[in-house]
Design a protein around this motif. Structure first.
Motif, mmCIF file in Angstrom:
data_model
loop_
_atom_site.group_PDB
_atom_site.id
_atom_site.type_symbol
_atom_site.label_atom_id
_atom_site.label_comp_id
_atom_site.label_asym_id
_atom_site.label_seq_id
_atom_site.Cartn_x
_atom_site.Cartn_y
_atom_site.Cartn_z
ATOM 1 N N THR A 121 0.840 -1.067 0.117
ATOM 2 C CA THR A 121 0.224 0.045 0.006
ATOM 3 C C THR A 121 0.909 1.162 0.067
ATOM 4 N N LEU A 122 1.925 1.353 0.568
ATOM 5 C CA LEU A 122 2.662 2.605 0.705
ATOM 6 C C LEU A 122 4.189 2.284 0.962
ATOM 7 N N THR A 123 4.895 2.654 0.138
ATOM 8 C CA THR A 123 6.466 2.536 0.041
ATOM 9 C C THR A 123 7.129 3.587 0.654
ATOM 10 N N SER A 124 8.331 3.470 0.992
ATOM 11 C CA SER A 124 9.102 4.683 1.336
ATOM 12 C C SER A 124 9.083 5.788 0.473
ATOM 13 N N LEU A 125 8.991 5.368 -0.896
ATOM 14 C CA LEU A 125 9.050 6.497 -1.786
ATOM 15 C C LEU A 125 7.562 7.029 -2.011
ATOM 16 N N ASP A 126 6.618 6.248 -1.467
ATOM 17 C CA ASP A 126 5.363 6.987 -1.548
ATOM 18 C C ASP A 126 5.308 8.115 -0.412
ATOM 19 N N VAL A 127 6.183 7.802 0.474
ATOM 20 C CA VAL A 127 5.991 8.704 1.844
ATOM 21 C C VAL A 127 6.700 9.842 1.550
ATOM 22 N N VAL A 128 7.897 9.791 0.907
ATOM 23 C CA VAL A 128 8.555 10.924 0.489
ATOM 24 C C VAL A 128 8.065 11.838 -0.700
ATOM 25 N N THR A 129 7.298 11.034 -1.601
ATOM 26 C CA THR A 129 6.656 11.773 -2.533
ATOM 27 C C THR A 129 5.021 12.404 -2.487
ATOM 28 N N THR A 130 4.700 12.190 -1.228
ATOM 29 C CA THR A 130 3.335 12.545 -0.621
ATOM 30 C C THR A 130 3.265 14.149 -0.339
ATOM 31 N N ALA A 131 2.757 14.878 -1.011
ATOM 32 C CA ALA A 131 2.842 16.371 -0.652
ATOM 33 C C ALA A 131 2.313 16.603 0.819
ATOM 34 N N GLY A 132 2.710 17.463 1.534
ATOM 35 C CA GLY A 132 2.377 17.943 2.661
ATOM 36 C C GLY A 132 2.813 16.709 3.846
ATOM 37 N N ALA A 133 3.268 15.671 3.345
ATOM 38 C CA ALA A 133 3.794 14.611 4.333
ATOM 39 C C ALA A 133 5.184 14.810 4.983
ATOM 40 N N ALA A 134 6.059 15.758 4.099
ATOM 41 C CA ALA A 134 7.174 16.402 4.741
ATOM 42 C C ALA A 134 8.088 15.084 4.789
ATOM 43 N N ALA A 135 8.098 14.069 3.987
ATOM 44 C CA ALA A 135 9.006 12.954 4.230
ATOM 45 C C ALA A 135 8.866 12.343 5.470
ATOM 46 N N ASP A 136 7.732 12.183 6.044
ATOM 47 C CA ASP A 136 7.476 11.846 7.555
ATOM 48 C C ASP A 136 6.633 10.792 7.406
ATOM 49 N N ILE A 137 7.021 9.508 7.905
ATOM 50 C CA ILE A 137 5.966 8.377 8.018
ATOM 51 C C ILE A 137 4.847 8.716 8.751
ATOM 52 N N PHE A 138 4.712 9.224 9.957
ATOM 53 C CA PHE A 138 3.446 9.702 10.422
ATOM 54 C C PHE A 138 2.480 10.535 9.585
ATOM 55 N N ARG A 139 3.115 11.328 8.974
ATOM 56 C CA ARG A 139 2.310 12.284 8.249
ATOM 57 C C ARG A 139 1.691 11.581 7.012
ATOM 58 N N ALA A 140 2.587 10.690 6.325
ATOM 59 C CA ALA A 140 1.946 9.923 5.239
ATOM 60 C C ALA A 140 0.910 9.073 5.739
ATOM 61 N N ILE A 141 0.904 8.407 6.873
ATOM 62 C CA ILE A 141 -0.171 7.649 7.285
ATOM 63 C C ILE A 141 -1.483 8.336 7.630
ATOM 64 N N GLN A 142 -1.006 9.513 8.059
ATOM 65 C CA GLN A 142 -2.263 10.401 8.262
ATOM 66 C C GLN A 142 -3.257 10.590 7.045
ATOM 67 N N THR A 143 -2.637 10.313 5.969
ATOM 68 C CA THR A 143 -3.674 10.278 4.574
ATOM 69 C C THR A 143 -4.515 8.974 4.584
ATOM 70 N N PHE A 144 -3.932 8.017 5.440
ATOM 71 C CA PHE A 144 -4.941 6.861 5.329
ATOM 72 C C PHE A 144 -6.112 7.153 6.181
ATOM 73 N N PRO A 145 -7.312 6.128 5.853
ATOM 74 C CA PRO A 145 -8.525 6.336 6.728
ATOM 75 C C PRO A 145 -8.260 5.764 7.979
ATOM 76 N N GLY A 146 -9.026 6.183 8.809
ATOM 77 C CA GLY A 146 -8.839 5.677 10.334
ATOM 78 C C GLY A 146 -7.950 6.514 11.139
#
Lengths: 709, 247
Positions: A121-146
């Motif tokens: 579902t989400l790779t390290s690359l997904d994390v660093v290319t998600t806008a607003g996630a600031a290359a942060d795992i937690f912030r990237a996971i915040q884009t997930f439901p729940g």
């Protein structure tokens, strides 16, 4: 001579025998003939392949008890014991689709798995290319439901649970304070950078008996293994510089990786404005060192050390006091982990870790000085019993020491240095033991079940808990799954509530029961999930005049999560929507009211597009309902803040350098619409005046580069 | 006594059917025949043949290699039919087999080479996996060349990678040509032991031809295709697919 004669006799028997034909048909589970299936005897090389109708014929001259193997890609391999003799009839064999083909991601309800493998579902690359996630795992996971976003921080509020109810684990070690710039709502960033990780597992509920002392969610990360090659990485951005490297000392045996980051946000705020909000702009540094030694092809030892220091001074305006909140945190994690695969498929991993955290906070009449340390030993074992059952078991022993000395305002809304205060000291020390056993069973090619039981024992005060948990996954078709999970979950209240003097040492663990029902459609390019859930809480901590705290709190959360991830020719990404209702009677809320993090609607779209091969443009949009706040004395959380919206944009371009090198330059604009979101109010003691807590950034830009050679 | 031994040997051959080396050779013949007049069922049969030999332990790596090689041929076939899903199934299985191969025999250059090539094909089908497998693919092929600097198949694989990789990512048609020509030169003296892979002698000209097509030189392409057929008049790929496309 006699022997030779008898050999001759046996040869003539063999040669004289008529070779026999074994015939049959191989069928799939729909009863259709399966073409190109390999059917052969294990003791000889005699075999055949089925034709288009699924028919085969093997001629053999060896009679007796023999093993017939049937094998085909995408199906469970079968070994049949058959007696070959002249009366053997036509065989008819049904093959079952291989459950091994099932993605781990679809195994249990409420979970996402992330690894550098396709189909996840989400790779390290997904994390660093998600806008607003600031290359942060937690912030990237915040884009997930729940996962509900309650402010601009990285706090992981999972399905109506508090941020303290998500357990963060790295290589079996618990990180009890996983945030940078830690605050009451989590912190501004996650501690561990995605570049240090090889895989991540996130569960928003219904997780297995492996995880204990946690009520709502689990984030389990694996750090990098042996580097593939020696390399050097440097990076610089508007607010940070970083350097790291990997040194492969002995290929496939021994390697070391290290990294260091220094972040000073003064230029970020000079460029974007907002510097005046800080007495001290956020500054942090962290360093990491890890070493992996593969002493054999089946075993390895890994050392991981991490250190972080951060400091921030925010100007706070409140009706009673204008001042600065100074916050200084430092934390470290040391972990040594051993893994070995033994014969018979027994896999053992064991880790010994020490996590220390220190925090100093001052604001007006408030001051807090916290030292936390957690020493933990965890061992997990797993063994496969045939191809259909896997048994997991493990035990945990940990020791927690919390020393807190704090001065809090007597009225939490009056921060004036001259206002009345309460002194508060905690010196808490306890040991905890946990153990679990579970079985992962493929009951049929369509039904996969994980059933387990977990026990937790707290030494002082002596308490024991047993939590049964079960999750089911039923395959409706190649691409469709039904999932269900339920279980009991416990979590010990924070040390400060359990302290002999300031808290109540008799407090029991808080309790939650999860019920989850889900559907997933998963094809190569699309992943759609829908889940509904209900969580019932009991024994929550409630303030009490006499005993400081009791277990009389209660609450519930229910909701629905939707997730769609897809890849179109030019656009890929995911959209998630969560609906949540969360009410609790807890702490100073003496009635069942919406929780501080009761975010009813949460919509996130994280989209990416490739402009040519080397350019990546991504956009993240979020809409969340405003969170509840208390507008009048004892009228807890009866009003709501305005809804929050935010649009983030980021662009990156890759430049390959030589055979292995890669230069990434990136630029991002956060909060593109320049919306001022309000995250709360600070009231005067009589609730007659209030000031707003606003987003720290308006529209702001960031840029930098990362070079790996 | 000698007689007695011969009888015993005959007996054991009868029981096993064939000895492992003969078994590999007959499998290789099956592959060759399936390729000669492309036939899906025959290729499947060749694959099944090698799968049956997997438990002959000391040569497991070689059996797995040939299973993966059959898979690779099937991947091309399913891809040409537009059946991506099946192609990916065989591709993923091939990658799994080859990862085993290089674990079992760390010095088997052709194993690293084919694995590198299959990762390349995966990136072709699923471009977004490029960032993950790109560097793995190039690491593998370099490791292979380190092991056998005179193995022409490795330069053929590297050349194909250079041809298909977009220029922005470091691909280059000129480099591809250089590598192909080097491979063609090495093929002239290439003489691996009979059990080992020896494909590519005529295919290298098929690749050179395709490169010339991409460069807009149909005449040179035709010349290379004819050269391929000169070496192997039964090269079905060139005869039935590549050459007719130019004419």
């Amino acid at each position: 001579m006699k022997t030779i004669f008898s050999i001759f006799v046996s040869i003539s028997i063999i040669l004289g025998q008529h070779s026999m034909s074994i015939t049959g048909k191989i069928l799939d589970d729909n009863g259709d003939g399966l073409a190109y299936v390999n059917v052969y005897f294990m003791d000889t090389l005699e075999g055949a392949m089925t034709d288009e109708k699924g028919l085969f014929s093997i001629s053999t001259s060896t009679t007796g008890l023999r093993i017939l193997r049937i094998s085909h890609i995408g199906f469970e391999q079968k070994d049949l014991e058959i007696t070959v003799n002249s009366t053997i009839g036509k065989l008819s064999i049904v093959m079952e689709k291989s459950y091994m083909e099932m993605d781990p991601v679809s195994v249990s309800a409420g979970s996402f798995t992330m690894a550098d493998e396709e189909g996840q579902t989400l790779t390290s690359l997904d994390v660093v290319t998600t806008a607003g996630a600031a290359a942060d795992i937690f912030r990237a996971i915040q884009t997930f439901p729940g996962v509900n976003q309650v402010d601009e921080g990285a706090g992981m509020y999972v399905r109506g649970g508090d941020v303290s109810e998500t357990s963060v684990i790295l290589d079996q070690a618990t990180i009890s304070h996983p945030y940078k710039y830690e605050s009451d709502t989590g912190g501004y960033f996650g501690m561990i950078s995605p570049w240090l990780l090889s895989g991540t597992y996130f569960s928003s509920g219904g997780f297995s008996a492996k995880y204990g002392n946690v009520l709502s969610g689990v984030l389990a990360m694996e750090s990098l293994d042996l580097p593939a090659r020696s390399s050097v990485t440097i990076g610089a951005g508007l607010a940070a510089i970083s350097a790291g490297g990997a040194w492969l000392i002995q290929p496939e045996k021994l390697g070391v990786q290290f990294s260091g980051n220094y972040s000073d946000t003064q230029y970020l705020f000079k460029v974007n404005g907002g510097e005046d909000r800080f007495e001290k702009v956020p500054i942090s540094w962290d360093g990491n060192l890890s070493a992996v030694w593969k002493y054999s092809s089946l075993g390895q030892v890994k050392l991981f050390y991490y250190r972080n220091v951060d400091e921030i001074g925010v100007r706070v305006e409140s009706p009673t006091y204008d001042g600065t909140m100074l916050n200084n945190n430092h934390s470290r994690l040391g972990n040594i982990q051993w893994k070995n695969l033994f014969s018979h498929g027994l896999f053992i991993k064991s880790s010994l870790s020490l996590n220390q955290f220190g925090q100093r906070v001052t604001l007006g009449n408030l001051s807090k000085d916290l030292d936390d340390s957690l020493l933990k030993w965890r061992t997990d074992l797993s063994v496969s019993m045939g191809t259909k059952i896997k048994l997991n078991a493990g035990f945990i022993a940990d020791e927690l020491i919390t020393v807190l000395s704090a001065v809090y305002p007597e009225d939490q809304n009056n921060l004036h240095p001259d206002a009345e205060t309460i002194e508060y000291k905690v010196d808490y020390h306890t040991r905890h033991y946990g153990f679990y056993g579970e079985s992962e069973m493929s009951l049929s090619p369509k039904l996969f079940v994980i059933a387990g039981l977990r026990g937790d024992i707290l030494e002082s005060p002596n308490q024991q808990y047993y939590d049964p948990r079960i999750s089911l996954n039923y395959r409706l078709s190649d691409a469709q799954f039904l999932k269900a999970a339920t279980g009991i979950y416990h979590q010990y209240p924070n040390a400060q509530y359990r302290d002999e003097w300031a808290g109540n040492p008799e407090l029991k663990a808080m309790n939650a029961v999860h019920y989850i029902l889900g559907y997933e459609y998963k094809s190569e390019l699309t992943d759609f999930k829908a889940e509904i859930y209900q969580k019932n809480y009991s024994h929550l901590v409630l303030e009490d005049q006499v005993e400081n705290f009791t277990n009389d709190g209660e609450g519930y959360a229910y909701g629905a999560d939707f997730f769609l991830k897809g890849t179109l020719p030019i656009i890929s990404g995911w959209v998630s929507y969560s609906y949540l209702q969360s009410k609790r009677k807890e702490l100073d809320h003496l009635a069942l009211v919406p929780t501080n993090y009761d975010i009813n609607h949460n919509l996130t779209a994280a989209l990416k597009t490739q402009l040519g091969v080397m350019n990546n443009l991504s956009l993240t949009y979020r809409y969340t309902t405003g969170k509840p706040y208390t507008p009048a004395l004892n009228d807890w959380n009866s009003a709501r803040l305005p809804a929050m919206q935010r649009l983030d944009l980021s662009f990156s371009r890759l430049f390959p350098i030589g055979q292995n090198g890669l230069l990434v330059i990136y630029a991002s604009v956060s909060n593109l619409l320049d919306r001022t979101n309000i995250y709360g109010y600070i009231y005067s003691p009589d609730y007659s005046e209030r000031t707003e807590l606003k987003s720290t950034h308006g529209r702001n830009v960031y840029f930098g580069f990362n070079l790996n050679l | 006594m000698k007689k007695y031994l011969i009888i015993l040997l005959t007996l054991s051959t009868l029981l096993i059917g064939q000895n492992p080396d003969d078994f590999i050779l007959s499998g290789k013949k099956k592959i060759h025949s399936a390729l000669e007049h492309w036939n899906e069922q025959e290729m499947m049969n060749a694959r099944a043949h090698f799968e049956r030999g997997l438990h002959l332990n000391d040569k497991e790596w070689l059996f797995r290699y040939y299973i993966a090689y059959c898979n690779d041929q099937l991947v091309h076939y399913y891809q040409s039919k537009g059946d991506k899903k099946t192609a990916l199934t065989y591709l993923n299985d091939g990658i799994k087999q080859l990862n085993e191969v290089i674990k079992l025999n760390k010095d088997f250059a052709d194993g690293y080479g084919l694995l590198s090539s299959m990762y390349g094909e995966k990136m072709g089908i699923q471009p977004w996996t490029g960032i993950m497998f790109g560097s793995r693919s190039s690491t593998l092929i370099r490791k292979a060349i380190q092991l056998e600097p005179n193995n022409p198949r490795l330069y053929m694989i590297q050349g194909t990678s250079a041809m298909f990789t977009p220029e922005k990512w470091g691909g280059s048609k000129e480099e591809a040509k250089e590598l192909y020509l080097k491979a063609a030169e090495l093929f002239k003296t290439d003489n691996p032991p009979p059990l080992m892979p020896h494909y590519g002698k005529s295919d290298i000209y098929a690749w050179l031809g395709q490169l010339e097509v991409k460069l807009g030189h149909p005449d040179e392409a035709k010349m290379y295709y004819e050269k391929a057929l000169e070496i192997d008049p039964n090269n079905n790929w060139v005869k039935k697919q590549l050459l007719p496309r130019i004419k």
